[in-house]
Scaffold this active site. Structure first.
Site, PDB file in Angstrom:
ATOM      1  CE  LYS A  98      27.146  -9.651  50.766  1.00 14.93           C
ATOM      2  NZ  LYS A  98      26.556  -9.599  49.414  1.00 14.93           N
ATOM      3  CE  LYS A 147      31.366  -9.531  44.925  1.00 11.90           C
ATOM      4  NZ  LYS A 147      29.946  -9.649  45.260  1.00 11.90           N
ATOM      5  CB  THR A 149      32.526   5.108  35.931  1.00 11.54           C
ATOM      6  OG1 THR A 149      32.669   5.611  34.604  1.00 11.54           O
ATOM      7  CG2 THR A 149      31.248   4.293  36.020  1.00 11.54           C
ATOM      8  CB  ALA A 209      24.466 -21.225  50.446  1.00 12.76           C
TER       9      ALA A 209
HETATM   10  P1  BMP Z   1      25.483 -16.910  50.373  1.00 14.48           P
HETATM   11  O1  BMP Z   1      25.747 -17.021  51.872  1.00 14.48           O
HETATM   12  O2  BMP Z   1      24.054 -17.113  50.051  1.00 14.48           O
HETATM   13  O3  BMP Z   1      26.394 -17.733  49.578  1.00 14.48           O
HETATM   14  O4  BMP Z   1      25.743 -15.363  49.965  1.00 14.48           O
HETATM   15  C1  BMP Z   1      26.997 -14.764  49.985  1.00 14.48           C
HETATM   16  C2  BMP Z   1      26.918 -13.329  49.535  1.00 14.48           C
HETATM   17  O5  BMP Z   1      28.214 -12.748  49.575  1.00 14.48           O
HETATM   18  C3  BMP Z   1      26.409 -13.125  48.117  1.00 14.48           C
HETATM   19  O6  BMP Z   1      25.704 -11.890  48.082  1.00 14.48           O
HETATM   20  C4  BMP Z   1      27.671 -13.017  47.290  1.00 14.48           C
HETATM   21  O7  BMP Z   1      27.468 -12.240  46.128  1.00 14.48           O
HETATM   22  C5  BMP Z   1      28.616 -12.327  48.262  1.00 14.48           C
HETATM   23  N1  BMP Z   1      30.053 -12.665  48.100  1.00 14.48           N
HETATM   24  C6  BMP Z   1      30.485 -13.973  48.116  1.00 14.48           C
HETATM   25  O8  BMP Z   1      29.707 -14.912  48.271  1.00 14.48           O
HETATM   26  N2  BMP Z   1      31.823 -14.226  47.941  1.00 14.48           N
HETATM   27  C7  BMP Z   1      32.745 -13.249  47.769  1.00 14.48           C
HETATM   28  O9  BMP Z   1      33.919 -13.550  47.648  1.00 14.48           O
HETATM   29  C8  BMP Z   1      32.310 -11.921  47.792  1.00 14.48           C
HETATM   30  C9  BMP Z   1      30.962 -11.633  47.973  1.00 14.48           C
HETATM   31  O10 BMP Z   1      30.564 -10.384  48.032  1.00 14.48           O
END
Ligand code: BMP
Length: 256
Positions: free
Chosen positions: A54, A88, A95, A213
């Site tokens: 992603k 998102k 657009t 995280a």
């Molecule tokens: P991480 O595991 O480092 O927290 O990353 C999660 C990823 O998923 C990030 O790119 C974030 O923008 C995306 N994301 C999220 O964390 N929660 C949501 O509800 C939707 C997301 O797209």
């Protein structure tokens, strides 16, 4: 073949339901090319334990879509993975249509959109482009962060029944109605995954970010009904991305 079928096939073949979010910290603008090499290195190391990647603004902003990110999408495909654009989408239909055309032209297999914009002159043009190009549209249903409660979690009156309900319940029903190719539900809220899963059943796969995280647990998310897990920093920024990816993959595999 539809995006959910392709993702399922890839997950089976790679024996993984982990989607890696290729997210890295801010890099000095003059040194932004470094991000491309880092992303390539992480992808090379972790790909045996993934079904998809992603990509978010972390890479599209510094590298550009066609000059940098498109190469990564191609690399993901060459490694047997699908690629999801986490843009998102959240604008008016005209657009959104252009946004979707560009991301799909860059090779993305699916993109993420925000159902708050509604169908007519909102989501519909995205689904139309996706249908035409055989790509996927994944809808946010309940996000993983705390503030999700303020929007996705608010109590609203269902326009069809006149009854009070939660916004995310309506979004889950809309995901079914629109034939979305996936529903994002935060792994940080397993009880929401369970509730949404009862609405979606097997028809729309739940994709859960927030593992690692953000504190979400693989086992809880999978047991509640998440079919795919998005992991970002805990793999992309790990000292050893391959080991970290394998660990998440194995845990998910055991929980399934
Ligand atoms: P991480 O595991 O480092 O927290 O990353 C999660 C990823 O998923 C990030 O790119 C974030 O923008 C995306 N994301 C999220 O964390 N929660 C949501 O509800 C939707 C997301 O797209």
């Amino acid at each position: 073949m539809t995006f959910p079928s392709r993702l399922e096939q890839t997950a089976k073949r790679n024996k993984s339901n982990i989607i890696l979010a290729l997210d890295f910290p801010f890099e000095k603008v003059e040194q932004r090319q470094k991000l491309l090499f880092t992303a390539q290195k992480v992808l090379d190391a972790a790909h045996p334990f993934l079904c998809a990647v992603k990509i978010n603004h972390h890479l599209t902003l510094p590298l550009g879509l066609f000059d940098g990110v498109q190469g990564l999408v191609q690399k993901a495909h060459d490694l047997g993975l699908l690629a999801v654009m986490d843009c998102k989408v959240n604008d008016i239909g005209a657009t959104n249509q252009v946004i979707a055309e560009y991301y799909y032209s860059a090779g993305f297999d699916a993109l993420i959109a925000n159902p708050f914009i509604g169908w007519e002159e909102g989501l519909k043009p995205i689904f139309d482009v996706a249908d035409k190009t055989q790509r996927g549209v994944i809808l946010l249903v309940y996000m993983s962060h705390k503030g999700a409660l303020d929007g996705y979690g608010q109590t609203v009156v269902d326009a069809e029944t006149g009854e009070k309900t939660s916004q995310y319940i309506i979004f889950a029903k809309k995901a079914l109605q629109y034939k979305a190719d996936g529903a994002i539900v935060g792994a940080t809220y397993p009880e929401k995954i369970r509730e949404i899963r009862q609405i979606l059943e097997e028809k729309v796969p739940i994709i859960s970010p927030g593992i690692g995280a953000q504190g979400g647990e693989v086992e809880a998310a999978v047991k509640a009904g998440a079919k795919y897990l998005i992991v970002g920093r805990a793999v992309a920024q790990a000292t050893n991305p391959a080991t970290a990816a394998k660990e998440f993959r194995d845990r998910a595999d055991q929980a399934l």
